[in-house]
Design a protein around this motif. Structure first.
Motif, PDB file in Angstrom:
ATOM      1  N   ALA A   1       0.729  -1.258  -0.112  1.00  0.00           N
ATOM      2  CA  ALA A   1       0.108  -0.089   0.124  1.00  0.00           C
ATOM      3  C   ALA A   1       0.897   1.112  -0.079  1.00  0.00           C
ATOM      4  N   ALA A   2       1.905   1.415   0.791  1.00  0.00           N
ATOM      5  CA  ALA A   2       2.746   2.413   0.907  1.00  0.00           C
ATOM      6  C   ALA A   2       3.721   2.692  -0.400  1.00  0.00           C
ATOM      7  N   GLU A   3       4.188   1.554  -0.964  1.00  0.00           N
ATOM      8  CA  GLU A   3       4.868   1.626  -2.302  1.00  0.00           C
ATOM      9  C   GLU A   3       4.030   2.360  -3.337  1.00  0.00           C
ATOM     10  N   PHE A   4       2.835   1.622  -3.442  1.00  0.00           N
ATOM     11  CA  PHE A   4       1.859   1.841  -4.452  1.00  0.00           C
ATOM     12  C   PHE A   4       1.540   3.335  -4.100  1.00  0.00           C
ATOM     13  N   ALA A   5       1.096   3.761  -3.117  1.00  0.00           N
ATOM     14  CA  ALA A   5       0.686   5.205  -2.866  1.00  0.00           C
ATOM     15  C   ALA A   5       2.137   6.103  -3.401  1.00  0.00           C
ATOM     16  N   GLN A   6       3.048   5.708  -3.139  1.00  0.00           N
ATOM     17  CA  GLN A   6       4.360   6.761  -3.265  1.00  0.00           C
ATOM     18  C   GLN A   6       4.552   6.720  -4.718  1.00  0.00           C
ATOM     19  N   MET A   7       4.324   5.515  -5.702  1.00  0.00           N
ATOM     20  CA  MET A   7       4.671   5.418  -6.800  1.00  0.00           C
ATOM     21  C   MET A   7       3.507   6.338  -7.364  1.00  0.00           C
TER      22      MET A   7
ATOM     23  N   GLN B   1      10.723  16.743  -2.555  1.00  0.00           N
ATOM     24  CA  GLN B   1      11.001  14.974  -1.953  1.00  0.00           C
ATOM     25  C   GLN B   1      10.029  14.884  -0.957  1.00  0.00           C
ATOM     26  N   ARG B   2       9.816  15.997  -0.082  1.00  0.00           N
ATOM     27  CA  ARG B   2       8.775  15.537   1.046  1.00  0.00           C
ATOM     28  C   ARG B   2       7.167  15.251   0.395  1.00  0.00           C
ATOM     29  N   GLN B   3       7.042  15.875  -0.423  1.00  0.00           N
ATOM     30  CA  GLN B   3       5.632  15.515  -1.066  1.00  0.00           C
ATOM     31  C   GLN B   3       5.597  13.995  -1.542  1.00  0.00           C
ATOM     32  N   ALA B   4       6.738  13.791  -2.092  1.00  0.00           N
ATOM     33  CA  ALA B   4       7.020  12.412  -2.607  1.00  0.00           C
ATOM     34  C   ALA B   4       6.925  11.327  -1.539  1.00  0.00           C
ATOM     35  N   ASN B   5       7.656  11.564  -0.286  1.00  0.00           N
ATOM     36  CA  ASN B   5       7.539  10.658   0.479  1.00  0.00           C
ATOM     37  C   ASN B   5       6.118  10.650   1.499  1.00  0.00           C
ATOM     38  N   ALA B   6       5.779  11.898   1.483  1.00  0.00           N
ATOM     39  CA  ALA B   6       4.418  11.890   2.437  1.00  0.00           C
ATOM     40  C   ALA B   6       3.306  10.957   2.167  1.00  0.00           C
ATOM     41  N   ALA B   7       3.240  10.639   0.713  1.00  0.00           N
ATOM     42  CA  ALA B   7       1.960   9.481   0.476  1.00  0.00           C
ATOM     43  C   ALA B   7       2.369   8.263   1.373  1.00  0.00           C
ATOM     44  N   ALA B   8       3.610   7.719   1.259  1.00  0.00           N
ATOM     45  CA  ALA B   8       4.044   6.555   1.721  1.00  0.00           C
ATOM     46  C   ALA B   8       4.016   6.559   3.449  1.00  0.00           C
ATOM     47  N   GLU B   9       4.288   7.835   3.912  1.00  0.00           N
ATOM     48  CA  GLU B   9       4.397   7.977   5.221  1.00  0.00           C
ATOM     49  C   GLU B   9       3.016   8.083   5.869  1.00  0.00           C
ATOM     50  N   LYS B  10       2.101   8.694   5.048  1.00  0.00           N
ATOM     51  CA  LYS B  10       0.725   8.612   5.366  1.00  0.00           C
ATOM     52  C   LYS B  10       0.038   7.185   5.655  1.00  0.00           C
TER      53      LYS B  10
ATOM     54  N   LEU C   1      -7.542  -5.490  -2.951  1.00  0.00           N
ATOM     55  CA  LEU C   1      -8.502  -6.469  -3.356  1.00  0.00           C
ATOM     56  C   LEU C   1      -9.607  -5.723  -4.418  1.00  0.00           C
ATOM     57  N   GLY C   2      -9.611  -4.203  -4.090  1.00  0.00           N
ATOM     58  CA  GLY C   2     -10.729  -3.448  -4.701  1.00  0.00           C
ATOM     59  C   GLY C   2     -10.290  -2.998  -6.179  1.00  0.00           C
ATOM     60  N   GLY C   3     -11.250  -2.370  -6.446  1.00  0.00           N
ATOM     61  CA  GLY C   3     -10.867  -1.979  -8.010  1.00  0.00           C
ATOM     62  C   GLY C   3     -10.202  -0.494  -7.834  1.00  0.00           C
ATOM     63  N   SER C   4      -9.686  -0.014  -8.925  1.00  0.00           N
ATOM     64  CA  SER C   4      -8.756   1.063  -9.297  1.00  0.00           C
ATOM     65  C   SER C   4      -9.401   2.241  -8.538  1.00  0.00           C
ATOM     66  N   ALA C   5     -10.208   2.665  -8.470  1.00  0.00           N
ATOM     67  CA  ALA C   5     -10.988   3.623  -7.864  1.00  0.00           C
ATOM     68  C   ALA C   5     -10.485   3.668  -6.216  1.00  0.00           C
ATOM     69  N   GLU C   6     -10.653   2.660  -5.528  1.00  0.00           N
ATOM     70  CA  GLU C   6     -10.254   2.107  -4.256  1.00  0.00           C
ATOM     71  C   GLU C   6      -8.731   2.393  -3.905  1.00  0.00           C
ATOM     72  N   VAL C   7      -7.964   1.743  -5.070  1.00  0.00           N
ATOM     73  CA  VAL C   7      -6.811   1.737  -4.928  1.00  0.00           C
ATOM     74  C   VAL C   7      -6.011   3.083  -4.932  1.00  0.00           C
ATOM     75  N   LYS C   8      -6.530   4.109  -5.682  1.00  0.00           N
ATOM     76  CA  LYS C   8      -6.348   5.521  -5.710  1.00  0.00           C
ATOM     77  C   LYS C   8      -6.692   6.238  -4.441  1.00  0.00           C
ATOM     78  N   GLU C   9      -7.069   5.779  -3.623  1.00  0.00           N
ATOM     79  CA  GLU C   9      -7.396   6.533  -2.264  1.00  0.00           C
ATOM     80  C   GLU C   9      -6.227   7.059  -1.573  1.00  0.00           C
ATOM     81  N   HIS C  10      -5.226   6.466  -1.847  1.00  0.00           N
ATOM     82  CA  HIS C  10      -3.825   6.920  -1.266  1.00  0.00           C
ATOM     83  C   HIS C  10      -3.281   8.129  -1.713  1.00  0.00           C
ATOM     84  N   VAL C  11      -3.490   8.457  -2.733  1.00  0.00           N
ATOM     85  CA  VAL C  11      -2.865   9.530  -3.464  1.00  0.00           C
ATOM     86  C   VAL C  11      -3.330  10.605  -2.578  1.00  0.00           C
ATOM     87  N   PRO C  12      -2.280  11.718  -2.308  1.00  0.00           N
ATOM     88  CA  PRO C  12      -2.689  12.903  -1.494  1.00  0.00           C
ATOM     89  C   PRO C  12      -3.115  13.736  -2.387  1.00  0.00           C
TER      90      PRO C  12
END
Length: 541
Positions: A253-259, A499-508, A530-541
């Motif tokens: 989840a953290a890696e995906f959000a950071q990407m 750089q802080r913005q980039a790391n913030a998503a994973a830290e969150k 396990l959900g769809g792409s809309a749910e996966v994108k919830e981690h994007v700040p």
């Protein structure tokens, strides 16, 4: 920049930290183990073609049937035969980022492999020297697409803990290709007919057939899928190959959000999907300069003398017997493979700048000693009194060149390029590195036989002067990149804020999981997986 790395903004490298805390080795993770084994024939085997080519041309030039069929080419013609491979690569480089970004990493490897298969067939059935040169240009035209795609795909699929070793091993397959080619030409050395050189020329098809046969058994780059709005596919790949750990849900989840966050920031701030992006900001211009010079260094450090003209070097000091030269060819290739693998396994322990400084300084000292011993050897030969001590010393320094070169310019090359360039510009950045490397390779393989013929051992002095410049450039210009993930390195030249913005998503994501005492946070992460792409994108700040 001397002695300093990029600016990481002082934020917590959360993905690197989680990966280091993972106690499970890769070979105990079934999915990751399968991925790594499949990467060898598809991506790491790409440089087999380049290694095969350099050693094949080196060995064929001492093969009697090849010499007679092409009427003993000398000087400029001999140079263009060797350099045609690099010339073909240069012509294809403007197209490489377009193909990579449009079709993805896997299809780019497949398309490049098809081109090389065509080139190898024409090469093996060449009827005259012009046809042979064109065939080698076609081979060269296909290789950059595969190299750029393969090196990027390894870095973008690998688990962060093993990524530096895997990207370092990418270039080591070059030596495997050398060994295979040297052994094949040694085996065909006694075939009196033209099949003595046609068989090795045709067998250059084999690495490309391997790539074409296995490339679709590995997944596409998750970062490329995210950039094409195919986030769920990217998440599923990360879940399959990076989630086999105790904190797998949290890590993925953290890696995906950071990407997602980093790729969005890249396209918003530094990338417009244009070649002009490489000049748009000071950070990009620094990357461009480093990549351009590293491309030159990998081919202007004297390695092409050994790779393409070892036979000429040995004849200059009195070793003229074909079988002896072939044995030296094979032994140098085996020694280079050992050195390359050894250094690749050390990249997680020794900092990048230390390895590059050790590489350049040792190469300079090696070349100075080589030039001195070769002068003594050639003087003895010319006087009719062979200097056996100088001959042995010359051979020693030819062998010593390999560990010196491998410390930086083999093992670290693609590891460093993948780390220096952010995702959105990675294809263009590595293409620029390839361009300058191929230009340097074309120049040196064309000029080397002319220089050796006209000035003999004194030609080595030019490399000594260039190597002294390399030492200075590496010291003042190369940043440190060790110990961070690709996303954590993305904005190392652009300052703290990005750089802080980039790391913030994973830290969150991590902080949310660590501070959720009800267990709902961890459950939410699992549902997103396990959900769809809309749910996966919830981690994007």
């Amino acid at each position: 920049m001397g002695g300093a790395g990029g600016d990481f903004g002082g934020s917590d490298p959360v993905i690197s930290r989680l990966a280091k805390e993972d106690p499970i080795p890769w070979y105990r993770k079934p999915n990751l183990r399968f991925l790594y084994f499949m990467l060898f024939p598809t991506c790491m085997g790409i440089e087999l073609t380049s290694g095969f080519d350099s050693q094949m041309i080196n060995a064929l030039q001492i093969l009697e049937s090849w010499i007679q069929y092409f009427d003993n080419p000398q000087g400029a013609l001999k140079g263009i035969i060797s350099a045609a491979y690099s010339l073909g690569a240069i012509l294809s480089l403007p197209l490489v980022p377009i193909i990579n970004d449009r079709f993805g990493r896997r299809w780019s490897i497949a398309l490049g492999s098809i081109v090389m298969i065509v080139g190898a067939i024409i090469q093996g059935f060449s009827q005259h020297v012009g046809m042979y040169i064109v065939a080698r240009m076609i081979l060269g035209f296909g290789i950059p697409t595969c190299i750029v795609s393969g090196s990027s795909l390894i870095g973008e699929l690998a688990y962060p803990k093993e990524r530096p070793v895997l990207t370092s091993l990418f270039n080591v397959s070059y030596f495997v290709g050398q060994i295979v080619a040297a052994a094949i030409v040694f085996g065909t050395n006694n075939i009196a007919s033209n099949w003595g050189w046609r068989i090795p020329s045709l067998l250059q098809i084999c690495p490309s057939l391997l790539q074409l046969g296995f490339v679709f058994f590995i997944p596409e780059s998750p970062r490329w899928l995210i950039s094409k709005d195919r986030s769920q596919e990217a998440h599923d790949i990360l879940k399959t190959y990076h989630g086999e750990m105790e904190r797998g849900e949290e890590f993925v989840a953290a890696e995906f959000a950071q990407m997602q966050a980093v790729i969005r920031l890249e396209y918003e701030t530094v990338s417009k999907s244009s070649w002009m992006d490489l000049l748009r900001t000071s950070g990009m211009r620094k990357r461009l300069l480093i990549s351009s010079m590293l491309g030159l260094f990998t081919q202007w450090s004297g390695n092409t003398l050994i790779s393409y003209f070892l036979g000429d070097l040995l004849k200059m000091i009195g070793f003229t017997e074909s079988t002896f030269i072939q044995k030296i060819n094979v032994s140098i290739a085996c020694w280079s493979l050992f050195c390359g693998v050894t250094v690749s396994l050390l990249v997680t322990r020794i900092r990048r700048r230390i390895m590059y400084m050790a590489c350049t300084i040792s190469l300079l000292l090696c070349y100075i000693a080589w030039a001195i011993s070769m002068e003594r050897a050639m003087t003895g030969k010319a006087s009719g009194k062979p200097n056996n001590g100088a001959n042995i010393a010359t051979l020693f320094f030819i062998y010593m060149y390999s560990p010196c070169y491998n410390m930086g310019y083999n093992a670290l090359t693609y590891t460093y390029m993948v780390e220096v360039w952010p995702y959105a510009e990675r294809s263009r950045g590595i293409a620029v590195f390839q361009l300058f490397g191929r230009l340097a390779g074309f120049f040196t393989t064309f000029v080397n036989p002319i220089g050796l013929k006209n000035v003999g051992w004194k030609y080595l002095i030019s490399y000594c002067c260039w190597l002294a410049f390399e030492v200075c450039f590496v010291y003042f210009m190369f940043p440190e990149t060790m110990g961070r993930t690709l996303e954590e390195l993305t904005f190392m030249f652009e300052g703290e804020d990005l750089q802080r913005q980039a790391n913030a998503a994973a830290e969150k994501v991590v902080n949310h999981t660590e501070h959720d005492t009800t267990g709902l946070g961890r459950r939410s992460t699992g549902e997103n997986k396990l959900g769809g792409s809309a749910e996966v994108k919830e981690h994007v700040p």
